[in-house]
Design an enzyme around this catalytic site. Structure first.
Site, PDB file in Angstrom:
ATOM      1  N   HIS A 181     -42.898 -26.203  19.440  1.00 23.21           N
ATOM      2  CA  HIS A 181     -41.749 -25.301  19.432  1.00 23.21           C
ATOM      3  C   HIS A 181     -42.102 -24.043  18.654  1.00 23.21           C
ATOM      4  CE1 HIS A 181     -38.990 -29.050  19.930  1.00 23.21           C
ATOM      5  NE2 HIS A 181     -39.382 -28.575  21.089  1.00 23.21           N
ATOM      6  N   ARG A 235     -39.839 -34.939  27.547  1.00 28.00           N
ATOM      7  CA  ARG A 235     -40.091 -34.196  26.309  1.00 28.00           C
ATOM      8  C   ARG A 235     -38.943 -34.406  25.314  1.00 28.00           C
ATOM      9  NH1 ARG A 235     -43.227 -30.109  24.514  1.00 28.00           N
ATOM     10  NH2 ARG A 235     -42.319 -28.390  23.338  1.00 28.00           N
ATOM     11  N   LYS A 249     -46.133 -21.999  25.289  1.00 30.64           N
ATOM     12  CA  LYS A 249     -45.256 -20.996  24.695  1.00 30.64           C
ATOM     13  C   LYS A 249     -45.806 -20.411  23.412  1.00 30.64           C
ATOM     14  CE  LYS A 249     -40.860 -22.104  26.790  1.00 30.64           C
ATOM     15  NZ  LYS A 249     -39.406 -22.294  26.589  1.00 30.64           N
ATOM     16  N   TYR A 272     -32.626 -32.079  17.823  1.00 30.18           N
ATOM     17  CA  TYR A 272     -32.856 -33.518  17.744  1.00 30.18           C
ATOM     18  C   TYR A 272     -32.224 -34.088  16.472  1.00 30.18           C
ATOM     19  CZ  TYR A 272     -36.283 -32.437  21.347  1.00 30.18           C
ATOM     20  OH  TYR A 272     -36.900 -31.991  22.485  1.00 30.18           O
ATOM     21  N   HIS A 331     -38.804 -32.221  31.931  1.00 34.60           N
ATOM     22  CA  HIS A 331     -38.479 -31.885  30.548  1.00 34.60           C
ATOM     23  C   HIS A 331     -37.696 -32.992  29.853  1.00 34.60           C
ATOM     24  CE1 HIS A 331     -39.428 -28.352  28.228  1.00 34.60           C
ATOM     25  NE2 HIS A 331     -38.290 -28.454  27.565  1.00 34.60           N
ATOM     26  N   ARG A 348     -45.042 -30.357  27.824  1.00 36.77           N
ATOM     27  CA  ARG A 348     -44.432 -29.587  28.903  1.00 36.77           C
ATOM     28  C   ARG A 348     -45.181 -29.924  30.189  1.00 36.77           C
ATOM     29  NH1 ARG A 348     -44.890 -25.996  24.534  1.00 36.77           N
ATOM     30  NH2 ARG A 348     -42.870 -25.272  23.715  1.00 36.77           N
TER      31      ARG A 348
END
Length: 610
Positions: A469, A446, A369, A478, A443, A341
């Site tokens: 995540h 990423r 996160k 993905y 992003h 990130r």
């Protein structure tokens, strides 16, 4: 509430009384300031408080003290601006009792006219790349007016004696709330919530949320509730907490349609529902216990697909990376390999690089996160440019704890990164496959790394951990892949002694040599071979020297492949004997080096494993 509602002479005296020592004097020599990291200018050294009003002098000292001590002002360039404010105040026929006598907008017009008369009202411009990927020049107010604005904001906060959680604008830094240093906004404002009863409840709600969620998540929730407040003000101005009903909320759901995007509407409604349920549970509002908005009534936007970067775009970007300064080039290369990130990248600590016994390098950092420290394996090429950046950062006159410090030693802002890379794209006319001028978002790197890892066969759960995540949902965008044999393979790999191509044993010890982290490392970096492992990163693409493993520094093996090496040694000796018999000198020489490596490997493995 008026601008001077909180001003009293008693509070003014109390604020001025906080000034002690250096800060209480009427003359400050900033070369001897208590602020350690200040950059004094030789021509702007002395700050002289010569306002005709002792009370105003005290307020000016107070705000300068706070600005310098808090690190908001890191150089003495503000001295001339403070002096100009003092001259302006002294020019008034009657001096006010306080700068709180008017709000900023009231003072701004008076000050602006004063500067115009002196011929010193000069505005500036700021150039940024806009959403259409074109340079946009916006006007910037006079630096003198900017200092006045900062002064009014700070004094208004100082005169507001209510507890921090009761105020209408929260300074998260002063409240000790961890904030994203790569974003500019350290405040949380409740002024957009017009209803006093709703504003009080929202403040209680955010007091509960801040210890549990990030500041940006909490700020998004305030924005959602401000939208609900706007709906009430325009459509149902007499609504109170007791009159929030299911019918009212369904009307609000309809109100949002067409006004904002489906995704934003979904977030607003879910945030409102969570707030109302919490408000009932904690007694902040007199709302019923029943669920007022059901799942099927929440807007359902289409799930966005990963916004990975096309190869043609990446090729154009990499072609022109040399036009960026080394530190900016380093940022882009790290993003391309690691998919961090942008906030994690910009807040990398200077000591982020570590190395394990196998020679694998790791970047250690806090994943925002999930709020945990993570270590991800990186290629030697990335490790080298990080080491170069570490040396550059440590050589600066001002030490910093960050790998990529700004000129003041702080954290570079996300907007600065976006502007820099998009300016490069504009200058070099980088376009996508459709011929459209391309606009980069951090992003996208990423998403590109996640997509690439899926395509290269990295297991789904490894990608989830690598990218940080919270759950599998984002990773699932993905692909749906899970390699159940990966951990078993690594367990075998870890059982035996690890050696390199020369037969040298690599000691396994240190914080990076845990089984869990090595499983992670092998899953992300190592490519399995028939006779060992390749340390060239999967994300770096195919090996540039195929079929040359036994002469490669990246090759690793262990006892699980011992029989393979014995068989290969036997076959190599047979090939050499045949080459010698036929006079094939080149083939004999090439296989002789291979035999030497195999002898070293087999001898070492037999020594350690019988």
């Amino acid at each position: 509430m008026t601008a001077n509602a909180h001003w009293t002479r008693a509070t003014q005296i109390k604020l001025i009384a906080e000034l002690e020592g250096f800060w209480a004097a009427d003359l400050w020599d900033m070369h001897h300031s208590p602020v350690n990291d200040l950059s004094p200018n030789a021509k702007q050294r002395h700050l002289k408080f010569r306002c005709k009003s002792p009370a105003l002098n005290g307020e000016l000292k107070y705000l300068c003290w706070k600005k310098f001590s808090n690190g908001d002002w890191r150089s003495t360039q503000e001295i001339s601006r403070v002096h100009r404010m003092i001259h302006w105040l002294n020019s008034m026929p009657t001096l006010p009792l306080s700068l709180m006598d008017r709000d900023f907008e009231g003072w701004r017009e008076v000050y602006r006219n004063y500067l115009i008369e002196l011929g010193q009202y000069k505005t500036g411009t700021t150039s940024r790349m806009n959403a259409q990927q074109h340079p946009a020049v916006t006007a910037r107010d006079s630096g003198f007016v900017s200092t006045l604005r900062q002064s009014c904001i700070l004094l208004k906060q100082a005169y507001d004696l209510r507890p921090a959680h009761h105020q209408d604008v929260w300074d998260l830094k002063r409240m000790g709330v961890p904030t994203n240093l790569s974003q500019s906004n350290g405040k949380m404002s409740f002024l957009a919530i017009e209803q006093e009863w709703l504003r009080a409840a929202v403040k209680s709600y955010l007091t509960y949320c801040l210890p549990l969620y990030s500041a940006s998540t909490c700020r998004t929730r305030v924005q959602s509730l401000a939208c609900f407040s706007q709906f009430l003000a325009t459509e149902r101005p007499r609504t109170t907490g007791r009159s929030i009903t299911r019918r009212l909320l369904l009307e609000y759901v309809s109100y949002l349609q067409g006004r904002i995007s489906v995704g934003t509407a979904k977030n607003h409604i879910l945030n409102l529902r969570n707030f109302l349920e919490m408000a009932h549970r904690e007694g902040w509002l007199a709302v019923g216990p029943d669920r007022l908005i059901y799942d099927e009534e929440v807007p359902r936007p289409s799930k966005p697909q990963p916004r990975y970067l096309q190869t043609t775009v990446l090729d154009q970007l990499n072609e022109h990376l040399s036009d960026l300064q080394p530190s900016w080039r380093c940022k882009v290369l790290i993003l391309q390999e690691c998919g961090m990130r942008i906030s994690e990248l910009l807040q990398l600590p200077i000591d982020c690089l570590t190395q394990d016994a196998r020679g694998v390098y790791y970047l250690r950092y806090m994943q925002g996160k999930v709020k945990r420290e993570n270590a991800i394996p990186v290629s030697k090429e990335i490790a080298q440019i990080v080491q170069e950046q570490q040396a550059e950062a440590r050589s600066r006159r001002k030490p910093s704890i960050w790998l990529f410090p700004n000129e003041r030693g702080g954290v570079i802002k996300q907007a600065t990164f976006s502007n820099r890379i998009n300016r490069l794209a504009y200058d070099h006319d980088i376009r996508d496959a459709a011929g459209k001028l391309f606009r980069f978002q951090a992003h996208q790197f990423r998403h590109t790394v996640g997509t690439r890892m899926i395509n290269l066969g990295v297991p789904h759960h490894i990608i989830q951990r690598y990218l940080g995540h919270k759950g599998p949902e984002m990773t699932s965008r993905y692909a749906h892949i899970h390699d159940a044999t990966m951990k078993d393979k690594l367990s075998e790999y870890l059982k035996g002694t690890l050696i390199d191509v020369s037969g040298k044993v690599v000691a396994e010890e240190g914080v990076n040599d845990t089984a869990d982290l090595q499983w992670f490392t092998r899953s992300v970096l190592a490519q399995a071979l028939t006779n060992g492992y390749c340390a060239i990163p999967i994300v770096a693409g195919p090996c540039p020297h195929p079929n040359a493993c036994l002469n490669c520094a990246h090759f690793r093996t262990d006892a699980t492949f011992l029989e393979v090496h014995r068989a290969e040694l036997h076959e190599t000796e047979r090939v050499i004997a045949k080459a010698d018999a036929n006079g094939w000198v080149r083939q004999s020489e090439m296989n002789a080096r291979k035999r030497t490596s195999l002898i070293n490997i087999v001898t070492t493995l037999e020594t350690h494993h019988g």
